[in-house]
Design a protein around this motif. Structure first.
Motif, short mmCIF file in Angstrom:
data_model
loop_
_atom_site.label_atom_id
_atom_site.label_comp_id
_atom_site.label_asym_id
_atom_site.label_seq_id
_atom_site.Cartn_x
_atom_site.Cartn_y
_atom_site.Cartn_z
N SER A 41 15.63 52.54 -54.51
CA SER A 41 16.11 53.34 -55.63
C SER A 41 15.06 53.55 -56.70
O SER A 41 15.03 54.59 -57.34
N GLY A 42 14.20 52.58 -56.89
CA GLY A 42 13.32 52.62 -58.04
C GLY A 42 14.04 52.11 -59.26
O GLY A 42 13.55 51.26 -59.99
N LYS A 43 15.25 52.60 -59.49
CA LYS A 43 16.05 52.22 -60.67
C LYS A 43 17.15 51.25 -60.25
O LYS A 43 17.85 51.47 -59.27
N GLY A 44 17.29 50.15 -60.99
CA GLY A 44 18.40 49.23 -60.76
C GLY A 44 19.69 49.80 -61.34
O GLY A 44 19.67 50.69 -62.20
N GLY A 45 20.82 49.30 -60.85
CA GLY A 45 22.10 49.69 -61.42
C GLY A 45 22.65 51.00 -60.93
O GLY A 45 23.59 51.53 -61.53
N VAL A 46 22.10 51.53 -59.83
CA VAL A 46 22.59 52.81 -59.31
C VAL A 46 23.57 52.62 -58.14
O VAL A 46 24.00 53.60 -57.54
N GLY A 47 23.91 51.37 -57.83
CA GLY A 47 24.86 51.12 -56.75
C GLY A 47 24.25 51.16 -55.37
O GLY A 47 24.95 51.37 -54.37
N LYS A 48 22.94 50.91 -55.28
CA LYS A 48 22.23 50.98 -54.00
C LYS A 48 22.76 50.00 -52.97
O LYS A 48 22.97 50.35 -51.80
N SER A 49 23.00 48.75 -53.37
CA SER A 49 23.45 47.74 -52.42
C SER A 49 24.86 48.03 -51.91
O SER A 49 25.15 47.91 -50.71
N THR A 50 25.74 48.45 -52.83
CA THR A 50 27.10 48.81 -52.42
C THR A 50 27.07 50.01 -51.48
O THR A 50 27.78 50.04 -50.47
N LEU A 51 26.25 50.98 -51.79
CA LEU A 51 26.14 52.17 -50.94
C LEU A 51 25.61 51.80 -49.56
O LEU A 51 26.13 52.27 -48.54
N THR A 52 24.59 50.94 -49.52
CA THR A 52 24.05 50.49 -48.24
C THR A 52 25.11 49.80 -47.40
O THR A 52 25.27 50.07 -46.21
#
Length: 292
Positions: A41-52
């Motif tokens: 993501s580059g940016k934290g807090g964008v929901g990357k882990s949940t999306l993965t």
């Protein structure tokens, strides 16, 4: 005593050969994986882990053999998201056997080994200079785990990367040139600007950049069944110059499911967010199957 500039090669330590052996072991372990996708993501807090996590579940529901690599050693979340906390890998005849989620997804996360709130420690040769050793120790430990894990045949392995443009590039390089990259953003000028920096950082690497997913793309109203704006539109948002693989709205029910270690595929009539995840997963896999 010689300075760093006076040391030739590996200084006689044999470390270059050890690294080559480790890389060969990892390659053997991952030989049965068709596609490796680093999700950054580059940016934290964008929901990357949940999306993965949820994309993995949707792909599994579509009949794909899926694995999840939690590459964020310092902030592991995939064990909790998959409901496999306190379920450690077990030794098997062909290597470490990984815990499996209810959807049949294999999960490698140090969160399976750590108590909630516990952090990994990274011993240093110099207590006042732990920053010099930390990244090296972290990647070395991840490499050791990958060299010991029995993944078996997989259609796709999704690697959940730690945030930060330079970390995204670092881990893409670590996972190898065959690894494709997907970036996650949210519809805000700040987030898109940081993700744009990740695109720039990845530019020097041979990894294939598949595109980006816009997460929290509106608010899914459970009561009225519509998707409403969540972030204000901005004319100053950075142009990512990447294909958009999908737009997934925010739904509080998905956040609750994730905290419970459950997948969106368990919920009937999950509404716009389920449809968006299904379409994003389909597009992602189609892009992976395309010949570069």
């Amino acid at each position: 005593m010689r300075s760093y500039s006076q040391i030739e090669g590996d200084g006689g330590s044999g470390v270059a050969g050890q690294i080559a052996d480790l890389e060969a072991a990892i390659a053997r372990r991952m030989a049965g994986i068709r596609h490796v996708v680093a999700v950054g993501s580059g940016k934290g807090g964008v929901g990357k882990s949940t999306l993965t996590r949820q994309l993995g579940a949707v792909l599994a529901a579509a009949g794909k053999r899926v694995g999840i690599l939690d590459a964020d050693m310092n902030g592991p979340s995939q064990a909790l998201l998959h409901g496999v906390r306190n379920v450690p890998p077990l030794p098997g005849e062909e290597g470490l056997l990984l815990p499996v989620s209810r959807e049949g997804v294999k999960v490698l996360s140090v969160g399976s080994l750590l108590a909630e709130g516990e952090a990994l420690s990274w011993p240093s040769a110099s207590p006042r200079h732990t920053h010099v050793w930390r990244a090296t120790r972290e990647l070395a430990k991840l490499a050791e785990l990958l060299s010991a894990v029995h993944w078996g045949p997989l259609d796709v392995l999704l690697a959940d990367l730690p945030p930060g443009p330079e970390r995204t590039a670092q881990f893409a390089d670590f996972l190898g040139p065959q690894t494709a990259v997907v970036l996650v953003s949210i519809p805000s000028a700040l987030a898109r600007g940081v993700v744009a920096r990740s695109v720039s950082a990845l530019g020097a690497l041979p990894n294939r950049l598949l595109g980006y997913v816009e997460n929290m793309s509106g608010y899914a109203c459970a009561g009225c069944g519509t998707v409403r704006p969540l972030f204000p539109e901005s004319e100053e948002a950075a142009e990512l110059s990447l294909p958009c693989l999908g737009r997934v709205p925010f739904d509080p029910r998905l956040a609750a499911l994730s905290d419970e270690g459950r997948a969106i595929t368990e919920v009937p009539d999950a509404g716009p967010v389920a449809a968006a995840l299904a379409e994003t997963a389909r597009t992602l896999f189609e892009r992976l199957e395309e010949v570069p």
